[in-house]
Design an enzyme around this catalytic site. Sequence first.
Site, PDB file in Angstrom:
ATOM      1  N   PRO A   1     -42.348  69.811 -85.716  1.00  0.00           N
ATOM      2  CA  PRO A   1     -42.649  71.046 -85.004  1.00  0.00           C
ATOM      3  C   PRO A   1     -41.558  72.098 -85.068  1.00  0.00           C
ATOM      4  O   PRO A   1     -40.372  71.803 -85.020  1.00  0.00           O
ATOM      5  CB  PRO A   1     -42.866  70.586 -83.552  1.00  0.00           C
ATOM      6  CG  PRO A   1     -42.299  69.230 -83.467  1.00  0.00           C
ATOM      7  CD  PRO A   1     -42.323  68.647 -84.832  1.00  0.00           C
ATOM      8  N   ASN A   2     -42.030  73.317 -85.201  1.00  0.00           N
ATOM      9  CA  ASN A   2     -41.225  74.541 -85.182  1.00  0.00           C
ATOM     10  C   ASN A   2     -40.316  74.735 -86.387  1.00  0.00           C
ATOM     11  O   ASN A   2     -39.578  75.724 -86.444  1.00  0.00           O
ATOM     12  CB  ASN A   2     -40.411  74.637 -83.877  1.00  0.00           C
ATOM     13  CG  ASN A   2     -41.309  74.668 -82.674  1.00  0.00           C
ATOM     14  OD1 ASN A   2     -42.297  75.394 -82.659  1.00  0.00           O
ATOM     15  ND2 ASN A   2     -41.001  73.868 -81.676  1.00  0.00           N
TER      16      ASN A   2
ATOM     17  N   ARG B   1     -34.668  80.771 -85.689  1.00  0.00           N
ATOM     18  CA  ARG B   1     -34.189  79.953 -84.578  1.00  0.00           C
ATOM     19  C   ARG B   1     -32.676  80.041 -84.466  1.00  0.00           C
ATOM     20  O   ARG B   1     -32.015  80.658 -85.280  1.00  0.00           O
ATOM     21  CB  ARG B   1     -34.619  78.496 -84.787  1.00  0.00           C
ATOM     22  CG  ARG B   1     -36.126  78.324 -84.739  1.00  0.00           C
ATOM     23  CD  ARG B   1     -36.543  76.902 -84.936  1.00  0.00           C
ATOM     24  NE  ARG B   1     -36.239  76.121 -83.735  1.00  0.00           N
ATOM     25  CZ  ARG B   1     -36.344  74.810 -83.682  1.00  0.00           C
ATOM     26  NH1 ARG B   1     -36.705  74.125 -84.749  1.00  0.00           N
ATOM     27  NH2 ARG B   1     -36.082  74.162 -82.570  1.00  0.00           N
TER      28      ARG B   1
ATOM     29  N   TYR C   1     -29.258  75.619 -86.539  1.00  0.00           N
ATOM     30  CA  TYR C   1     -30.186  75.405 -87.635  1.00  0.00           C
ATOM     31  C   TYR C   1     -29.884  76.214 -88.892  1.00  0.00           C
ATOM     32  O   TYR C   1     -30.582  76.073 -89.891  1.00  0.00           O
ATOM     33  CB  TYR C   1     -31.609  75.715 -87.158  1.00  0.00           C
ATOM     34  CG  TYR C   1     -31.979  74.941 -85.919  1.00  0.00           C
ATOM     35  CD1 TYR C   1     -32.062  73.554 -85.950  1.00  0.00           C
ATOM     36  CD2 TYR C   1     -32.212  75.577 -84.708  1.00  0.00           C
ATOM     37  CE1 TYR C   1     -32.381  72.827 -84.816  1.00  0.00           C
ATOM     38  CE2 TYR C   1     -32.535  74.862 -83.563  1.00  0.00           C
ATOM     39  CZ  TYR C   1     -32.619  73.492 -83.621  1.00  0.00           C
ATOM     40  OH  TYR C   1     -32.929  72.774 -82.498  1.00  0.00           O
TER      41      TYR C   1
ATOM     42  N   ASN D   1     -37.811  65.203 -91.367  1.00  0.00           N
ATOM     43  CA  ASN D   1     -37.156  65.817 -90.220  1.00  0.00           C
ATOM     44  C   ASN D   1     -38.224  65.866 -89.132  1.00  0.00           C
ATOM     45  O   ASN D   1     -39.044  66.781 -89.113  1.00  0.00           O
ATOM     46  CB  ASN D   1     -36.632  67.209 -90.528  1.00  0.00           C
ATOM     47  CG  ASN D   1     -35.858  67.806 -89.368  1.00  0.00           C
ATOM     48  OD1 ASN D   1     -36.023  67.391 -88.226  1.00  0.00           O
ATOM     49  ND2 ASN D   1     -35.022  68.777 -89.664  1.00  0.00           N
TER      50      ASN D   1
ATOM     51  N   ALA E   1     -38.387  67.831 -82.924  1.00  0.00           N
ATOM     52  CA  ALA E   1     -38.448  67.372 -81.532  1.00  0.00           C
ATOM     53  C   ALA E   1     -39.093  65.999 -81.388  1.00  0.00           C
ATOM     54  O   ALA E   1     -38.774  65.259 -80.451  1.00  0.00           O
ATOM     55  CB  ALA E   1     -39.201  68.393 -80.681  1.00  0.00           C
TER      56      ALA E   1
ATOM     57  N   ASP F   1     -44.132  54.446 -85.073  1.00  0.00           N
ATOM     58  CA  ASP F   1     -45.030  53.357 -85.448  1.00  0.00           C
ATOM     59  C   ASP F   1     -45.704  53.612 -86.797  1.00  0.00           C
ATOM     60  O   ASP F   1     -45.898  52.678 -87.585  1.00  0.00           O
ATOM     61  CB  ASP F   1     -46.086  53.132 -84.363  1.00  0.00           C
ATOM     62  CG  ASP F   1     -45.513  52.511 -83.097  1.00  0.00           C
ATOM     63  OD1 ASP F   1     -44.333  52.077 -83.100  1.00  0.00           O
ATOM     64  OD2 ASP F   1     -46.254  52.466 -82.091  1.00  0.00           O
TER      65      ASP F   1
ATOM     66  N   GLU G   1     -34.246  59.925 -92.512  1.00  0.00           N
ATOM     67  CA  GLU G   1     -34.364  60.959 -91.484  1.00  0.00           C
ATOM     68  C   GLU G   1     -33.258  61.980 -91.687  1.00  0.00           C
ATOM     69  O   GLU G   1     -32.115  61.615 -91.932  1.00  0.00           O
ATOM     70  CB  GLU G   1     -34.234  60.301 -90.103  1.00  0.00           C
ATOM     71  CG  GLU G   1     -34.408  61.257 -88.955  1.00  0.00           C
ATOM     72  CD  GLU G   1     -34.347  60.532 -87.621  1.00  0.00           C
ATOM     73  OE1 GLU G   1     -35.290  59.774 -87.313  1.00  0.00           O
ATOM     74  OE2 GLU G   1     -33.355  60.722 -86.899  1.00  0.00           O
TER      75      GLU G   1
ATOM     76  N   HIS H   1     -31.578  65.822 -90.192  1.00  0.00           N
ATOM     77  CA  HIS H   1     -31.503  66.847 -89.156  1.00  0.00           C
ATOM     78  C   HIS H   1     -30.499  67.901 -89.586  1.00  0.00           C
ATOM     79  O   HIS H   1     -29.413  67.569 -90.077  1.00  0.00           O
ATOM     80  CB  HIS H   1     -31.066  66.252 -87.816  1.00  0.00           C
ATOM     81  CG  HIS H   1     -32.050  65.264 -87.293  1.00  0.00           C
ATOM     82  ND1 HIS H   1     -33.221  65.638 -86.687  1.00  0.00           N
ATOM     83  CD2 HIS H   1     -32.045  63.906 -87.333  1.00  0.00           C
ATOM     84  CE1 HIS H   1     -33.892  64.550 -86.363  1.00  0.00           C
ATOM     85  NE2 HIS H   1     -33.208  63.504 -86.749  1.00  0.00           N
TER      86      HIS H   1
ATOM     87  N   ARG I   1     -25.096  67.257 -79.438  1.00  0.00           N
ATOM     88  CA  ARG I   1     -25.917  68.190 -78.666  1.00  0.00           C
ATOM     89  C   ARG I   1     -26.310  67.580 -77.324  1.00  0.00           C
ATOM     90  O   ARG I   1     -25.643  66.677 -76.822  1.00  0.00           O
ATOM     91  CB  ARG I   1     -27.137  68.581 -79.498  1.00  0.00           C
ATOM     92  CG  ARG I   1     -26.688  69.366 -80.760  1.00  0.00           C
ATOM     93  CD  ARG I   1     -27.800  69.994 -81.513  1.00  0.00           C
ATOM     94  NE  ARG I   1     -28.554  70.913 -80.697  1.00  0.00           N
ATOM     95  CZ  ARG I   1     -29.761  71.351 -81.039  1.00  0.00           C
ATOM     96  NH1 ARG I   1     -30.317  70.965 -82.168  1.00  0.00           N
ATOM     97  NH2 ARG I   1     -30.411  72.185 -80.261  1.00  0.00           N
TER      98      ARG I   1
END
Length: 151
Positions: free
Chosen positions: A9-10, A17, A22, A73, A76, A86, A97, A99, A106
């Site tokens: 999301p986003n 942002r 970011y 990524n 959230a 899952d 993963e 980020h 953070r």
Amino acid sequence: MKILVMNGPNMQLLGRRKAEFYGVKTLPEIEQSLQKTAEELQIEIEFYQSNHEGCLCDKVAESIGHIDGIVINPAAYTHTSVALRDALEAARIPAVEVHLSNINARDEFRKISLTAPVCIGQIAGLGADGYEWALRALVRKLQTEQSGKEQ
């Protein structure tokens, strides 16, 4: 070899942002850079972004048998989605993963990743370059595993 790069999301709002977390690159700019890396590595790459948890889970499931690895990524959903965790676990597709920000530097709630334990690795805090490093590491791991199976 085919790699799926998934964003949660986003992430379509990158470039608008908080630049201090970011960076200033947009998602299309990151994807364009990754496409060049994929060409260098002689692999296929597919991009997917959704703001919807179920769509991300569906994409993981649809990838079984068609995708060799995932760079993800979860945004959230990193901290909230048992469903995405899952799906990644059940699919058994190696995933890294990534980020943009250092999630460990953070807010307290951002330090917990539900998805990282079912991934083969995590890269955080390197900005947009983290995607490239995740892609390279994943491809190297997959190539090593494939060459081991051939022997």
